[in-house]
Motif scaffolding. Structure first.
Motif, short mmCIF file in Angstrom:
data_model
loop_
_atom_site.label_atom_id
_atom_site.label_comp_id
_atom_site.label_asym_id
_atom_site.label_seq_id
_atom_site.Cartn_x
_atom_site.Cartn_y
_atom_site.Cartn_z
N SER A 89 68.50 -70.76 -46.81
CA SER A 89 69.91 -69.75 -47.41
C SER A 89 70.31 -69.51 -48.19
CB SER A 89 70.75 -71.18 -47.15
OG SER A 89 70.70 -72.19 -48.07
N GLU A 123 66.88 -63.18 -43.80
CA GLU A 123 68.44 -63.70 -42.82
C GLU A 123 67.44 -64.17 -42.17
OE1 GLU A 123 72.38 -62.10 -41.52
OE2 GLU A 123 70.34 -60.69 -41.06
N TRP A 126 66.13 -67.48 -42.70
CA TRP A 126 67.83 -68.82 -42.68
C TRP A 126 68.11 -68.97 -41.22
CZ3 TRP A 126 70.85 -71.95 -42.83
CH2 TRP A 126 72.40 -71.66 -41.95
N LEU A 127 67.87 -68.11 -40.32
CA LEU A 127 68.43 -68.39 -38.84
C LEU A 127 67.97 -69.59 -38.66
CD1 LEU A 127 70.01 -65.25 -38.01
CD2 LEU A 127 71.64 -66.58 -38.73
N PHE A 130 68.23 -73.06 -39.94
CA PHE A 130 69.28 -73.17 -39.01
C PHE A 130 69.93 -73.53 -37.90
CE2 PHE A 130 74.02 -72.38 -37.34
CZ PHE A 130 74.53 -73.58 -37.71
N SER A 131 68.78 -72.58 -36.92
CA SER A 131 68.62 -73.67 -35.45
C SER A 131 67.88 -75.03 -35.38
CB SER A 131 67.85 -72.55 -34.80
OG SER A 131 67.75 -72.56 -33.65
N ASN A 134 70.57 -77.78 -36.05
CA ASN A 134 70.82 -77.36 -34.94
C ASN A 134 70.02 -77.81 -33.77
OD1 ASN A 134 73.84 -76.70 -34.52
ND2 ASN A 134 73.17 -74.59 -34.77
N ASP A 157 77.76 -76.79 -38.51
CA ASP A 157 78.58 -75.81 -38.54
C ASP A 157 79.18 -75.39 -40.00
OD1 ASP A 157 77.78 -75.52 -36.26
OD2 ASP A 157 80.03 -76.15 -35.25
N ALA A 160 76.69 -73.56 -41.59
CA ALA A 160 77.43 -72.15 -41.75
C ALA A 160 78.15 -70.85 -42.09
CB ALA A 160 76.90 -72.22 -40.15
N ASN A 164 77.86 -67.81 -44.71
CA ASN A 164 79.52 -66.99 -43.91
C ASN A 164 79.74 -66.49 -44.42
OD1 ASN A 164 77.40 -66.61 -41.54
ND2 ASN A 164 78.76 -67.01 -40.26
#
Length: 216
Positions: A89, A123, A126-127, A130-131, A134, A157, A160, A164
């Motif tokens: 991140s 990005e 980072w995604l 985060f996946s 999760n 969350d 995230a 954002n």
């Protein structure tokens, strides 16, 4: 847990009833109505059978309890492996900051409109990170009870949302009429990184406390 205890004692009660019924019928159907040597051996065999059944039930319950504990422990440990570093991140926000700073230095809108200049690579990393968080969170949810899961006030969350919010704030500063400076952009980035770190730390502390509770 109370349902498991009730089921256990109900099974013990059934076993005792079976033993009692066997003893009664064994006494009734003896030739002379007396409890003879063979009847005693039969009773002892019944007792041994009931005892073995009870021991087996206790062992099965112990194994199930150990299995559930191990699965909970492993799932929490797996989640924690993703909470020790905010590198993904932070790298994304840093790359986005540099991208927006290039626009502020030149005021060239082509910098923003050209997709090759946007830090998609950072990005995506980072995604992907985060996946992973999760998926680990969902796995942990499978093995924890609803009551245990409700104890977690922080969730992925929150991380995230922090990322954002930082992204939105950086874009807002870049196009602000009063604060559109590289200094303000750096301040927004640093503030966002701190908020993200707090979200990671909050979730990490919760998992640590939970491990202490289930291990005590």
């Amino acid at each position: 847990m109370s349902d498991e205890v009730s089921s256990f004692w109900l099974m013990v009660f059934y076993c005792l009833l079976i033993f009692a019924a066997g003893s009664v019928f064994g006494f009734i159907f003896t030739i002379d109505g007396q409890v003879g040597f063979l009847a005693v051996l039969g009773a002892l065999a019944s007792i041994a059978t009931v005892g073995a059944a009870i021991v087996a039930v206790i062992a099965l319950r112990g194994w199930k309890s150990q299995f559930n504990f191990q699965k909970k422990y492993d799932s929490v440990i797996h989640l924690r492996t993703f909470l020790y570093s905010t590198a993904e991140s932070r790298a994304f926000l840093t790359a986005l900051r540099d991208h927006l700073a290039s626009y502020l230095r030149s005021s060239d809108t082509d910098i923003l409109s050209d997709p090759d200049n946007y830090p998609f690579e950072f990005e995506e990393k980072w995604l992907s990170h985060f996946s992973d968080i999760n998926r680990a969170w969902d796995t942990m949810n499978v093995f924890l009870t609803d009551e245990e899961f409700r104890e977690f006030k922080f969730a992925p969350d929150h991380i995230a949302v922090a990322v954002n919010n930082a992204k939105d704030k950086m874009i807002e500063v870049t196009f602000s009429e009063t604060k559109n400076s590289i200094l303000h952009l750096h301040e927004a980035t640093n503030l966002g990184v701190n908020e993200i770190s707090q979200a990671y730390k909050g979730l990490e502390l919760q998992t640590r406390e939970f491990l202490k509770v289930i291990s005590s």
